[in-house]
Write an enzyme that holds these catalytic residues in place. Structure first.
Site, PDB file in Angstrom:
ATOM      1  N   TYR D 136      37.828  40.343  33.260  1.00  0.00           N
ATOM      2  CA  TYR D 136      37.238  39.404  34.214  1.00  0.00           C
ATOM      3  C   TYR D 136      36.250  38.539  33.430  1.00  0.00           C
ATOM      4  O   TYR D 136      35.220  39.011  32.976  1.00  0.00           O
ATOM      5  CB  TYR D 136      36.550  40.189  35.337  1.00  0.00           C
ATOM      6  CG  TYR D 136      35.823  39.377  36.369  1.00  0.00           C
ATOM      7  CD1 TYR D 136      35.934  37.988  36.455  1.00  0.00           C
ATOM      8  CD2 TYR D 136      34.997  40.004  37.311  1.00  0.00           C
ATOM      9  CE1 TYR D 136      35.261  37.268  37.412  1.00  0.00           C
ATOM     10  CE2 TYR D 136      34.319  39.280  38.270  1.00  0.00           C
ATOM     11  CZ  TYR D 136      34.449  37.913  38.314  1.00  0.00           C
ATOM     12  OH  TYR D 136      33.766  37.191  39.261  1.00  0.00           O
ATOM     13  N   LYS D 163      41.398  37.741  34.954  1.00  0.00           N
ATOM     14  CA  LYS D 163      40.924  36.835  35.985  1.00  0.00           C
ATOM     15  C   LYS D 163      39.911  35.930  35.324  1.00  0.00           C
ATOM     16  O   LYS D 163      38.920  36.414  34.748  1.00  0.00           O
ATOM     17  CB  LYS D 163      40.235  37.615  37.107  1.00  0.00           C
ATOM     18  CG  LYS D 163      39.429  36.699  38.013  1.00  0.00           C
ATOM     19  CD  LYS D 163      38.618  37.413  39.063  1.00  0.00           C
ATOM     20  CE  LYS D 163      37.878  36.364  39.890  1.00  0.00           C
ATOM     21  NZ  LYS D 163      37.086  36.964  40.979  1.00  0.00           N
TER      22      LYS D 163
END
Lengths: 299, 299, 299, 299
Positions: D136, D163
């Site tokens: 992330y 992400k």
């Protein structure tokens, strides 16, 4: 009357054992040495202490050890930031009971807050804390605190000072102008080595410097020589301080170089709680050289 | 031997008439006043002088007027940056002939260069310039110069000093350490008001401060009191300097507030060569108040 | 009715001879080739053309050559930023006479202006310019233009579009929403290669891309395949475009890698007007490989 | 074979009761609604879920509830970052047992790490985690991950995707080029609303968008229309998505506006665990208007 917060506070590293647990024995031995060197205060759970890489229970353990080590000889400024206001207040309660002089609370991090949300955060803490609070401004890691917000916070009785690690002299001067008119006793501490002597000369109260955990003799001498007006000598030492600071910053991800420095002074700090890049031998020797140069200047 | 570059140099504003032409008469009257106030040097074509908003011919006119006004009484440090090395060298030739003490050359702007390209740029100038060169580092507007690059450049004879407007005390201290070992006479000038007194105490040679064009009495007094060790008085004045500086910064896009300040001292500076937002009456009064407070402190 | 500003415009490099003068012959030969490759327009005096490193006279010479080369076959978008509004308007007058379709005016640089001063600057130009104006937003080099300011400027008839080199897709989408409600014909051009295809798919009108000066076949194909809905093919080419763009960016200080790319296509661009670091052989070969890969994909 | 990670995942807010405890009942009711709306996956303990403002125990409680709510109908991507590697691995163990599809681990925050330390951190986790890991990247809050580091990490089997909340389209395209050659199944998810449709068109797998927790109908429609080539309709919805996103961002410190949005959809989310500025009535109405506009577009 409360002990004044003044002079050089040591945001000390946190020794861990091979299993990654806090090394209680070595931490006590290290703090004892720092106090013997004449540092003016201890600062457990600072950025140098890697507070964010320990659990809430471990942070408590560290402050407990620091307060027991200080044993009233020097004041303890205890890093007390937790996940939210309610958890932070529990830490404040505990640290008050351990005998800390004050807590230091870093501005909220991860999220970057607006000035008014930062204000709300600290106000809520100030309202309920049983112990004095110092603000901790470190814009490279956490929500920056601006002058108007700090001025408003300085009007709350529980908030007694600020540690500023921005390294921005202009910011500190503006802050001193803004705050002292209404709160003359507010404490200003530098948290970025190169600004220690320049800001002492402009009237701050002291500093919390990671380098003081590696060469406490040096920071203490700079503080005392500057305060007593021996500027030429202080200047020579201060340039040396910047060199040592830079050697440790360059050695790896903060505070790896500072852990290496404490290790070189004879304390077994163990690995960081996080698997960071190791400090290589060249960097280690450069730190060692800089420590030696510092100590030689003092003789 | 060359006049030393030391003390407070004034990066002065450039008065223009209603048609947008340089106001020769008013500029001379203004520079005469600054010299009468005891400033140590003039600095035409600085950022305060809006060099980038004039044509090459106009920049030459400004330096010519400054050199004629100084008339050997104070040294002139002439901003000489042009579109490329060859154009800059033409300006260096002209300014040498006008009698400037040195040129100041801002780091390349618009494009942000790598350190080695910045080095090439200044080296090429240093090789061919008939006049001493000072570097001008202003990272908020132009390619930042880093410590290793400046150290390398300081080994070229023609490059005699640096004006640093970063406001970063740590940077200046690191630079002094890096350069002075091999070039002890290199000149360090602060270009950001809040760092003037702190850096003088750490050993720099002076400053080039836009505020000196508005309150030359104040900057001169800070310089002299600091250099002679009257720190308490200097400190009071320095906090006032920061206040005045901030009032002018806050008044509008730089250097609009400084133009307003000079106007308030009785000189008709006219509009900026660029149609900027006007300094409103509130801002103007705040500057006026701050000038008055500065002058009162000096009596 | 005016020629629409649409498709791929080439912000071309400026060939110079050994004496550092603009190489008229080679520039004409190069522009002729670009037009033959089917580019939709020319863009002299862009950042790639190093406008800031030439004199005002040289900038005029470049636009004159571009307009003569275009000879009505493709529109010319002429970079017209000068030292101040009055000088810029003189350039607008000249470029209108040369037959440029519109001027492109970069946001003020060196000084960083407030939004309202940036507005004043462009409004003053829009009021007096005899030729259509496109805004040029390039926050890494010049004062950033924000959405509300651009929206206000889009209500002035003379301001017909914007080239945005921020690379920020969110910014462009917000801008399109803000502007199109009241000015549906406003032209949006991407100026950062990686956003070309994504933003074309979101509805912009085209792009001005330095890479189009090196591989015009590639940018033209991406534009046409995307506009005609052949997304899979366009995507493959677009990833190749990013690779070529990155190879040229990595080769040295902008636009050195792009000059090397044009050189590799067979044009003698000569040295940059500024002595920058040279593009080494490894970087040059990497650009050559990437050009070859681009051309192979097109066969 | 493992469920693919594809489509729109909801990084959902965390409802709390008046005492500041996690509101189990309301969280379940909310997640049930999200699943009924057809979202493709749940993402507890994201930035929107304010993971950093809860205790480790509370974070576990949230993931447990999410996994129980999903009940195998949609995959759960569980935020698992804790104070250090060892604590994070304990969370990975727990979330694997709860039935999460994968964990999402934010890059280290507070301290900004070098690329090699960031690599060490994730490698250590990848080596020991019993469950797939997605990286992330959110540079505005945490250590930025760069392309070479992510490419190296993508060669570890346990690391299955990323992400990216940078909003930087160029970064994502470079990443896709760098990673897919050797790891064609690596999952790319957008985490910044304005890049959803543009990046889907360039080939990413989906997105994790806070706005999907407020208007799941809208994000799901954009995803499906884009993937099926109905670009004109998707574009209209996407511009609406940006407007709704901006209304919630502007409402207060993140994620206050998103909490208000969920509240407006009929869920009692309660106050943030941190006393932030309140979302005022004007901001709330602006969000409400934007939700209504979104839903109308879908009919």
């Amino acid at each position: 009357m409360a002990t004044p917060i003044r002079g050089i506070f040591v945001p000390h590293v946190t020794p861990v054992d091979k299993a990654g647990r806090i090394n209680d024995v070595e931490l006590r031995r290290y703090l004892e040495w720092l106090i013997a060197q004449g540092v003016h205060g201890l600062y457990p759970n600072g950025s140098t202490g890697e507070f964010a890489r320990f659990t809430a229970d471990e942070r408590r353990q560290v402050v407990k050890i620091a307060c027991e080590s200080a044993a009233g000889r020097v004041p303890v400024l205890a890093g007390a930031a937790e996940a939210n206001v309610s958890e932070t207040l529990k830490a404040c309660d505990a640290y008050a009971e351990f005998g800390a002089r004050a807590v230091a609370i870093v501005s909220p991090f991860y999220y970057k807050l607006s000035p008014s949300s930062a204000y709300e955060y600290f106000r809520e803490i100030a309202r309920h804390s049983p112990i004095d609070v110092t603000l901790y401004n470190i814009p490279m890691f956490a929500t920056p605190l601006d002058v108007p917000t700090i001025r408003r916070l300085s009007q709350l009785e529980r908030i007694v000072g600020i540690k500023d690690s921005s390294g921005d002299v202009a910011f500190m001067l503006r802050l001193m102008s803004a705050v002292r008119a209404e709160r003359p006793d507010f404490v200003f501490l530098s948290g970025w080595e190169p600004t220690l002597m320049p800001l002492l000369l402009m009237g701050i109260d002291g500093g919390t410097h990671a380098t003081a955990g590696v060469a406490p003799e040096l920071t203490k001498a700079i503080y005392e020589l500057t305060q007593s007006g021996h500027l030429a000598q202080a200047r020579t030492l201060h340039f040396q301080l910047v060199e040592l600071f830079d050697a440790m910053l360059a050695a790896g991800d903060f505070p790896a170089g500072f852990r290496a420095g404490v290790d070189l002074r004879g304390f077994n700090v163990g690995p960081s709680p996080q698997p960071l890049c190791v400090v290589d031998e060249t960097a280690r020797q450069s730190i060692a050289r800089s420590i030696r140069a510092s100590l030689e200047l003092l003789n």
